[in-house]
Write a protein that holds these residues in place. Structure first.
Motif, PDB file in Angstrom:
ATOM      1  N   ALA A 136       0.504  -1.035   0.197  1.00 24.66           N
ATOM      2  CA  ALA A 136       0.409  -0.080   0.247  1.00 24.66           C
ATOM      3  C   ALA A 136       1.760   1.098  -0.254  1.00 24.66           C
ATOM      4  O   ALA A 136       0.791   2.511  -0.629  1.00 24.66           O
ATOM      5  N   GLU A 137       1.858   1.151   0.613  1.00 23.49           N
ATOM      6  CA  GLU A 137       2.993   2.442   1.344  1.00 23.49           C
ATOM      7  C   GLU A 137       3.511   2.757  -0.081  1.00 23.49           C
ATOM      8  O   GLU A 137       4.112   3.753  -0.619  1.00 23.49           O
ATOM      9  N   THR A 138       4.142   1.581  -1.435  1.00 26.18           N
ATOM     10  CA  THR A 138       4.245   1.443  -2.791  1.00 26.18           C
ATOM     11  C   THR A 138       3.590   1.646  -3.416  1.00 26.18           C
ATOM     12  O   THR A 138       3.892   2.108  -4.882  1.00 26.18           O
ATOM     13  N   GLY A 139       2.310   1.817  -3.429  1.00 29.10           N
ATOM     14  CA  GLY A 139       1.191   1.433  -4.634  1.00 29.10           C
ATOM     15  C   GLY A 139       1.397   0.656  -5.354  1.00 29.10           C
ATOM     16  O   GLY A 139       0.933   0.519  -6.765  1.00 29.10           O
ATOM     17  N   PHE A 140       1.791  -0.824  -4.978  1.00 26.36           N
ATOM     18  CA  PHE A 140       1.861  -1.617  -5.596  1.00 26.36           C
ATOM     19  C   PHE A 140       0.948  -2.180  -5.545  1.00 26.36           C
ATOM     20  O   PHE A 140      -0.034  -2.772  -4.008  1.00 26.36           O
ATOM     21  N   SER A 141       0.499  -3.724  -6.062  1.00 24.28           N
ATOM     22  CA  SER A 141      -0.121  -4.570  -5.591  1.00 24.28           C
ATOM     23  C   SER A 141       0.475  -6.167  -5.468  1.00 24.28           C
ATOM     24  O   SER A 141       1.371  -6.126  -6.297  1.00 24.28           O
ATOM     25  N   GLY A 142      -0.349  -6.862  -5.725  1.00 29.44           N
ATOM     26  CA  GLY A 142       0.350  -8.667  -5.404  1.00 29.44           C
ATOM     27  C   GLY A 142       0.733  -8.658  -7.132  1.00 29.44           C
ATOM     28  O   GLY A 142       1.712  -9.450  -7.027  1.00 29.44           O
ATOM     29  N   ASP A 143      -0.040  -8.698  -7.794  1.00 26.50           N
ATOM     30  CA  ASP A 143       0.927  -8.757  -9.059  1.00 26.50           C
ATOM     31  C   ASP A 143       2.076  -8.290  -9.260  1.00 26.50           C
ATOM     32  O   ASP A 143       2.269  -8.612 -10.172  1.00 26.50           O
ATOM     33  N   ASP A 144       2.255  -7.042  -9.021  1.00 28.21           N
ATOM     34  CA  ASP A 144       4.145  -6.842  -9.423  1.00 28.21           C
ATOM     35  C   ASP A 144       4.758  -7.322  -8.841  1.00 28.21           C
ATOM     36  O   ASP A 144       6.326  -6.850  -9.183  1.00 28.21           O
ATOM     37  N   LEU A 145       4.516  -7.940  -7.804  1.00 29.89           N
ATOM     38  CA  LEU A 145       5.619  -9.472  -7.712  1.00 29.89           C
ATOM     39  C   LEU A 145       6.257 -10.511  -8.391  1.00 29.89           C
ATOM     40  O   LEU A 145       4.899 -11.405  -8.252  1.00 29.89           O
ATOM     41  N   TRP A 146       7.067 -10.295  -8.786  1.00 25.50           N
ATOM     42  CA  TRP A 146       8.046 -11.329  -9.166  1.00 25.50           C
ATOM     43  C   TRP A 146       8.215 -12.515  -8.488  1.00 25.50           C
ATOM     44  O   TRP A 146       8.214 -14.045  -8.625  1.00 25.50           O
ATOM     45  N   ALA A 147       9.057 -12.512  -7.148  1.00 29.96           N
ATOM     46  CA  ALA A 147       9.454 -13.467  -6.221  1.00 29.96           C
ATOM     47  C   ALA A 147       8.465 -13.413  -5.114  1.00 29.96           C
ATOM     48  O   ALA A 147       9.115 -12.301  -4.293  1.00 29.96           O
ATOM     49  N   ILE A 148       9.298 -14.199  -4.290  1.00 34.06           N
ATOM     50  CA  ILE A 148       8.629 -13.677  -2.542  1.00 34.06           C
ATOM     51  C   ILE A 148       9.120 -15.323  -2.430  1.00 34.06           C
ATOM     52  O   ILE A 148       9.448 -16.100  -2.002  1.00 34.06           O
ATOM     53  N   THR A 149      10.463 -14.552  -1.391  1.00 29.34           N
ATOM     54  CA  THR A 149      11.375 -15.825  -0.077  1.00 29.34           C
ATOM     55  C   THR A 149      10.896 -15.046   1.255  1.00 29.34           C
ATOM     56  O   THR A 149      10.898 -13.830   1.867  1.00 29.34           O
ATOM     57  N   VAL A 150      10.454 -16.230   2.415  1.00 29.16           N
ATOM     58  CA  VAL A 150      10.514 -15.589   3.780  1.00 29.16           C
ATOM     59  C   VAL A 150      11.036 -16.321   4.763  1.00 29.16           C
ATOM     60  O   VAL A 150      11.996 -17.907   3.942  1.00 29.16           O
ATOM     61  N   GLY A 151      11.928 -16.032   5.506  1.00 22.38           N
ATOM     62  CA  GLY A 151      12.649 -16.265   6.140  1.00 22.38           C
ATOM     63  C   GLY A 151      12.335 -16.092   7.667  1.00 22.38           C
ATOM     64  O   GLY A 151      11.301 -15.692   7.703  1.00 22.38           O
ATOM     65  N   VAL A 152      12.901 -18.672   8.255  1.00 21.25           N
ATOM     66  CA  VAL A 152      11.853 -18.113   9.132  1.00 21.25           C
ATOM     67  C   VAL A 152      12.767 -18.881  10.662  1.00 21.25           C
ATOM     68  O   VAL A 152      14.124 -19.531   9.654  1.00 21.25           O
ATOM     69  N   THR A 153      12.641 -19.700  11.381  1.00 19.81           N
ATOM     70  CA  THR A 153      13.333 -19.848  12.152  1.00 19.81           C
ATOM     71  C   THR A 153      13.523 -20.772  12.685  1.00 19.81           C
ATOM     72  O   THR A 153      12.275 -21.971  12.742  1.00 19.81           O
ATOM     73  N   GLY A 154      14.129 -21.875  12.040  1.00 23.55           N
ATOM     74  CA  GLY A 154      14.305 -23.201  11.902  1.00 23.55           C
ATOM     75  C   GLY A 154      14.980 -24.157  10.880  1.00 23.55           C
ATOM     76  O   GLY A 154      14.476 -23.080   9.764  1.00 23.55           O
ATOM     77  N   PRO A 155      14.925 -25.451  11.109  1.00 18.03           N
ATOM     78  CA  PRO A 155      15.458 -25.520   9.887  1.00 18.03           C
ATOM     79  C   PRO A 155      14.138 -25.874   8.847  1.00 18.03           C
ATOM     80  O   PRO A 155      13.371 -26.344   8.904  1.00 18.03           O
ATOM     81  N   VAL A 156      14.475 -25.751   7.341  1.00 19.56           N
ATOM     82  CA  VAL A 156      13.156 -26.047   6.477  1.00 19.56           C
ATOM     83  C   VAL A 156      13.523 -26.907   5.614  1.00 19.56           C
ATOM     84  O   VAL A 156      14.414 -27.388   4.880  1.00 19.56           O
ATOM     85  N   ASP A 157      11.991 -27.725   5.521  1.00 19.40           N
ATOM     86  CA  ASP A 157      12.059 -28.638   4.525  1.00 19.40           C
ATOM     87  C   ASP A 157      11.854 -28.364   3.377  1.00 19.40           C
ATOM     88  O   ASP A 157      11.630 -26.913   2.850  1.00 19.40           O
TER      89      ASP A 157
END
Length: 386
Positions: A136-157
């Motif tokens: 919202a603060e940048t005026g973008f929408s979800g369609d403008d996202l080409w890739a998403i990465t999420v960092g979490v705590t703990g080993p990820v399978d």
């Protein structure tokens, strides 16, 4: 023998990719410069770059108004704003989202505080809020996202879950990728926070000159991320570097030396205990200095095991305690000299608490590169107005 139409189309596509790679990460370039970088003839480079402008992958940079000697050569620039990627750090105390263009330039970041004991629903809701605010603060929408990465705590399978262990309450039952896929069409990847922090150090941190890196998370929690031959090592089940699970390594109890330091005022909260001890140690307090020595001694056991196994170029100390590198690094080096055959360079992270989100951005950009700039080049989506 004359090539088929398909062969010619493929050749044009590969030549376009060569021009894109020559444009990305470089200042505005002339056709002559692009020809030299790609090995294409000047006429071919000229045709390719003009086609990229028409398709929306490049823009023409007009010469400066004070150009008075002859007609300056036209210059071209990669349109980094053709798409964007999102990196998210889902931590124990905060959730941070960073939005970057296709050159990796961060255009906006948003964060909210969360409590360590927040349940999964509350933490996911906070993550959704951060993402919504960032867009919202940048005026973008979800369609403008080409890739998403999420960092979490703990080993990820391979499914994006932290099924082995995580200090986040109830988080082993959460699938962040599945949660986000209900709202976004972009590829979504979930990765361990220490691994992402290691990636960030090689990309924008203190280990940009190294291909073999051990990243040590030094804080209330102790962990490690490994980069070998320039490649992030995940391990078969995503648990590479999790040597802290071995009790003999002594990482699990290392922070307790600081939290239980004699003389620690009762008014100091557990999360602030280490900062108080480091400050007292700087002032010469004997109990604080002893607590730091015990902490570093335990930290060095796991660090030495990784150094002896991997023989890295650099050990990067990150996490909350890296802000007290002036107290930690010298005794850590002494311990490693005692325990190791060869001691690598030891450097303190300068990325503060943004390393995980930055590493997430880098992996999201890698996904875009692999999908768009390796074998094919479809026309980009039009950027939002303004």
């Amino acid at each position: 023998m004359a090539g088929t139409g398909t062969d010619l189309n493929r050749l044009r596509e590969l030549n376009s990719l060569s021009i894109v790679r020559a444009l990305r990460g470089n200042p505005p370039s002339t056709v002559t410069e692009l020809s030299a970088r790609t090995g294409l003839s000047r006429p071919s480079a000229d045709v390719m770059v003009k086609a990229l402008v028409a398709d929306g992958w490049a823009t023409v940079v007009e010469p400066a108004a004070n150009s008075v000697v002859g007609r300056p050569a036209r210059r071209y620039q990669f349109r980094a704003d053709a798409g964007h990627v999102l990196g998210i750090d889902v931590g124990g105390h905060k959730i941070l989202a960073m939005l970057a263009d296709l050159d990796g330039t961060v255009v906006h970041s948003t964060r909210v505080a969360v409590t360590p004991d927040a349940d999964p629903a509350s933490r996911l809701a906070a993550m959704d809020t951060v993402i919504a605010n960032c867009l919202a603060e940048t005026g973008f929408s979800g369609d403008d996202l080409w890739a998403i990465t999420v960092g979490v705590t703990g080993p990820v399978d391979e499914t994006g879950r932290t099924t082995l262990f995580t200090p986040l309450p109830g988080w082993t039952s959460v699938n962040p990728a599945e949660h986000l896929a209900a709202r976004f069409d972009a590829p979504i990847r979930v990765e361990n926070d220490c691994k992402l922090a290691a990636v960030a150090e090689r990309w924008h941190g203190v280990a940009q000159d190294a291909d073999d890196i051990v990243y040590l998370l030094a804080g209330i929690r102790t962990g490690a991320g490994l980069i070998i031959d320039g490649t992030l090592r995940r391990g078969y089940g995503g648990a590479a570097g999790e040597i802290g699970a071995l009790r003999q390594v002594r990482w699990l109890g290392a922070p307790a030396h600081l939290q239980n330091c004699p003389g620690l005022p009762e008014s100091v909260a557990p999360d602030d205990a280490a900062a108080w001890v480091f400050s007292a140690a700087r002032d010469g307090d004997k109990a604080a200095k002893a607590a730091v020595r015990r902490y570093v001694r335990d930290l060095a056991v796991g660090a030495a095991a990784l150094v002896l196994t991997l023989d890295p170029h650099v050990v990067v100390v990150g996490g909350g305690y890296s802000r007290s590198a002036d107290i930690i690094l010298e005794p850590l080096e002494r311990e490693l000299q005692r325990l190791c055959l060869r001691v690598p360079e030891i450097r303190a992270s300068t990325l503060a608490d943004e390393g995980v989100a930055l590493g997430a951005l880098r992996l999201a950009l890698d996904e875009v590169d692999a999908r768009l700039f390796t074998t094919s080049l479809p026309a980009p989506l039009a950027p939002p107005a303004g």
